[in-house]
Design a protein around this motif. Structure first.
Motif, PDB file in Angstrom:
ATOM      1  N   ASP A  99       0.859  -1.190   0.000  1.00 10.92           N
ATOM      2  CA  ASP A  99       0.000   0.000   0.000  1.00 10.92           C
ATOM      3  C   ASP A  99       0.891   1.235   0.000  1.00 10.92           C
ATOM      4  O   ASP A  99       1.515   1.557   1.021  1.00 10.92           O
ATOM      5  CB  ASP A  99      -0.900  -0.017   1.230  1.00 10.92           C
ATOM      6  CG  ASP A  99      -1.964   1.079   1.222  1.00 10.92           C
ATOM      7  OD1 ASP A  99      -1.738   2.114   0.569  1.00 10.92           O
ATOM      8  OD2 ASP A  99      -3.009   0.903   1.870  1.00 10.92           O
ATOM      9  N   ARG A 126      -2.243  -1.979  -3.776  1.00 14.02           N
ATOM     10  CA  ARG A 126      -3.550  -1.373  -3.531  1.00 14.02           C
ATOM     11  C   ARG A 126      -3.376   0.066  -3.085  1.00 14.02           C
ATOM     12  O   ARG A 126      -2.604   0.367  -2.172  1.00 14.02           O
ATOM     13  CB  ARG A 126      -4.326  -2.128  -2.449  1.00 14.02           C
ATOM     14  CG  ARG A 126      -5.810  -1.698  -2.419  1.00 14.02           C
ATOM     15  CD  ARG A 126      -6.328  -1.475  -1.001  1.00 14.02           C
ATOM     16  NE  ARG A 126      -5.698  -0.388  -0.302  1.00 14.02           N
ATOM     17  CZ  ARG A 126      -6.077   0.903  -0.359  1.00 14.02           C
ATOM     18  NH1 ARG A 126      -7.086   1.266  -1.117  1.00 14.02           N
ATOM     19  NH2 ARG A 126      -5.428   1.827   0.350  1.00 14.02           N
ATOM     20  N   ASN A 128      -5.213   4.440  -3.662  1.00 15.94           N
ATOM     21  CA  ASN A 128      -6.210   5.289  -4.310  1.00 15.94           C
ATOM     22  C   ASN A 128      -5.654   5.774  -5.650  1.00 15.94           C
ATOM     23  O   ASN A 128      -4.496   5.498  -6.011  1.00 15.94           O
ATOM     24  CB  ASN A 128      -6.654   6.434  -3.403  1.00 15.94           C
ATOM     25  CG  ASN A 128      -5.540   7.419  -3.074  1.00 15.94           C
ATOM     26  OD1 ASN A 128      -4.711   7.749  -3.913  1.00 15.94           O
ATOM     27  ND2 ASN A 128      -5.541   7.916  -1.833  1.00 15.94           N
ATOM     28  N   LEU A 170      -5.198  -2.879  -7.392  1.00 16.36           N
ATOM     29  CA  LEU A 170      -6.541  -2.563  -6.902  1.00 16.36           C
ATOM     30  C   LEU A 170      -6.580  -1.076  -6.583  1.00 16.36           C
ATOM     31  O   LEU A 170      -5.874  -0.605  -5.688  1.00 16.36           O
ATOM     32  CB  LEU A 170      -6.866  -3.398  -5.656  1.00 16.36           C
ATOM     33  CG  LEU A 170      -8.087  -2.987  -4.820  1.00 16.36           C
ATOM     34  CD1 LEU A 170      -9.341  -2.901  -5.659  1.00 16.36           C
ATOM     35  CD2 LEU A 170      -8.266  -3.952  -3.648  1.00 16.36           C
ATOM     36  N   SER A 172      -8.864   1.797  -5.187  1.00 18.46           N
ATOM     37  CA  SER A 172     -10.072   1.978  -4.394  1.00 18.46           C
ATOM     38  C   SER A 172     -10.688   3.344  -4.664  1.00 18.46           C
ATOM     39  O   SER A 172      -9.987   4.350  -4.772  1.00 18.46           O
ATOM     40  CB  SER A 172      -9.758   1.857  -2.898  1.00 18.46           C
ATOM     41  OG  SER A 172      -9.270   0.567  -2.600  1.00 18.46           O
ATOM     42  N   ASP A 176     -14.490   0.671  -7.463  1.00 18.69           N
ATOM     43  CA  ASP A 176     -13.151   0.091  -7.399  1.00 18.69           C
ATOM     44  C   ASP A 176     -12.791  -0.508  -8.750  1.00 18.69           C
ATOM     45  O   ASP A 176     -13.646  -1.069  -9.450  1.00 18.69           O
ATOM     46  CB  ASP A 176     -13.090  -0.990  -6.327  1.00 18.69           C
ATOM     47  CG  ASP A 176     -13.410  -0.463  -4.948  1.00 18.69           C
ATOM     48  OD1 ASP A 176     -12.947   0.640  -4.616  1.00 18.69           O
ATOM     49  OD2 ASP A 176     -14.137  -1.151  -4.198  1.00 18.69           O
ATOM     50  N   GLY A 201      -9.120   2.384   3.941  1.00 21.70           N
ATOM     51  CA  GLY A 201      -8.254   2.004   2.832  1.00 21.70           C
ATOM     52  C   GLY A 201      -7.185   1.024   3.290  1.00 21.70           C
ATOM     53  O   GLY A 201      -6.898   0.027   2.618  1.00 21.70           O
ATOM     54  N   SER A 204      -8.650  -2.328   3.688  1.00 22.15           N
ATOM     55  CA  SER A 204      -8.731  -3.028   2.412  1.00 22.15           C
ATOM     56  C   SER A 204      -7.412  -3.721   2.086  1.00 22.15           C
ATOM     57  O   SER A 204      -7.380  -4.870   1.647  1.00 22.15           O
ATOM     58  CB  SER A 204      -9.108  -2.050   1.305  1.00 22.15           C
ATOM     59  OG  SER A 204      -9.175  -2.695   0.055  1.00 22.15           O
ATOM     60  N   ALA A 226     -12.102  -6.152  -2.833  1.00 20.25           N
ATOM     61  CA  ALA A 226     -12.997  -5.039  -3.139  1.00 20.25           C
ATOM     62  C   ALA A 226     -14.449  -5.415  -2.886  1.00 20.25           C
ATOM     63  O   ALA A 226     -15.226  -4.615  -2.346  1.00 20.25           O
ATOM     64  CB  ALA A 226     -12.799  -4.605  -4.594  1.00 20.25           C
ATOM     65  N   MET A 229     -15.148  -5.511   0.955  1.00 12.58           N
ATOM     66  CA  MET A 229     -15.189  -4.151   1.499  1.00 12.58           C
ATOM     67  C   MET A 229     -16.498  -3.462   1.129  1.00 12.58           C
ATOM     68  O   MET A 229     -17.126  -2.802   1.967  1.00 12.58           O
ATOM     69  CB  MET A 229     -14.001  -3.345   0.959  1.00 12.58           C
ATOM     70  CG  MET A 229     -12.646  -3.733   1.503  1.00 12.58           C
ATOM     71  SD  MET A 229     -12.416  -3.378   3.271  1.00 12.58           S
ATOM     72  CE  MET A 229     -12.613  -1.599   3.304  1.00 12.58           C
ATOM     73  N   ASN A 230     -16.931  -3.606  -0.113  1.00 15.62           N
ATOM     74  CA  ASN A 230     -18.154  -2.941  -0.562  1.00 15.62           C
ATOM     75  C   ASN A 230     -19.399  -3.512   0.101  1.00 15.62           C
ATOM     76  O   ASN A 230     -20.287  -2.764   0.527  1.00 15.62           O
ATOM     77  CB  ASN A 230     -18.272  -3.056  -2.082  1.00 15.62           C
ATOM     78  CG  ASN A 230     -17.312  -2.141  -2.813  1.00 15.62           C
ATOM     79  OD1 ASN A 230     -16.892  -1.125  -2.285  1.00 15.62           O
ATOM     80  ND2 ASN A 230     -16.951  -2.509  -4.030  1.00 15.62           N
TER      81      ASN A 230
END
Length: 270
Positions: A99, A126, A128, A170, A172, A176, A201, A204, A226, A229-230
């Motif tokens: 991350d 992963r 943003n 991934l 986010s 996603d 985040g 995730s 994803a 998380m959703n």
């Protein structure tokens, strides 16, 4: 392309496998979110271990199913621990989830993320949209650990990173985006309150480590992450007037997640 039914069926099978195997997930993570991510892993069915101490990590990696490296806290001892842990994970063939927190905010974060991708070849990256664009060398618009870019804006950067480093990416966001080679998936759900809870985040990323420990296909592991998380975020939001209670109900949703709910709420287009 897989149909949505095939994808959803595999997501549920991976959740079951995770709960049955309860893999140990080693986390070097932002000190702000250590408790949150550990509880999320426990709620879903994995076993968390949280450490950044270089002398402590090699033995833990030997016992673990995956390693999660979160660049949120970049004190010298954290960075040393990251390098030691990823070296050992590579030696043992353990998957790494990276991350690149706040990449693009400064040179240290951006260059460290690139170094780790080049040297240690993580299983899943992963972040943003702004973080992914910054790591790829594009001009994202970070706002601290947040993003001013859309997921779709980061698609080209993600494809470049996949091709260059062989990882799944991934991204986010409100929708996603998972990219790996020639495969792509878009997943919707969650809640508008989720960005108002510190560290979701990072959560995730931790859950990606759990799925990476039981699913050898990095693309599917990222899709699993994803989706869960959703679904959990949407369930939690139904009971939460604000972000404080959302965090509590999110953990409950992970713990109580069942097959019918996954089939009902999973929204994945591959």
């Amino acid at each position: 392309m897989n149909s949505n039914r095939e994808v959803t069926a595999q997501i549920w099978q991976d959740i079951l496998m995770l709960r049955q195997e309860a893999p140990l997930i080693i986390n070097i993570t932002n000190y702000v979110v250590t408790n949150n991510t550990a509880n999320a892993l426990l709620a879903l069915g994995a076993s968390p271990a949280m450490s950044h101490v270089a002398e402590d990590l090699p033995g833990m990696i030997e016992l673990g199913g995956a390693l999660v490296v979160n660049l949120g806290t970049l004190a010298d001892d954290y960075i040393e621990g990251m390098r030691v842990a990823m070296t050992r994970a590579n030696e043992l063939g353990r998957p790494i989830v990276l991350d690149p927190v706040a990449a693009g905010v400064n040179r240290l974060r951006t260059e460290l993320a690139r170094e780790f991708l080049e040297k240690y070849r993580p299983f899943i990256l992963r972040g943003n949209a702004s973080e992914i664009m910054a790591v790829a060398g594009e001009a994202g618009k970070p706002k601290g650990v947040d993003t001013a870019n859309s997921v779709e804006e980061a698609g080209a950067a993600a494809r470049l990173l996949c091709d260059r480093y062989g990882c799944s990416v991934l991204i986010s966001g409100a929708t996603d985006l998972v990219i790996s080679g020639g495969r792509e998936a878009r997943l919707q759900g969650g809640s508008e309150m989720m960005p108002r809870v510190t560290g979701l985040g990072c959560t995730s990323t931790a859950l990606a480590g759990a799925f990476a420990a039981v699913q050898k296909d990095s693309f599917q592991a990222a899709v699993d992450t994803a989706a869960v998380m959703n679904v959990a975020g949407e369930l939690a939001a139904r009971q939460s007037p604000g972000p404080g209670s959302l965090q509590m109900h999110f953990l409950d949703a992970l713990y109580t997640l069942d097959e019918a709910t996954v089939w009902d709420l999973c929204n994945c287009k591959c």
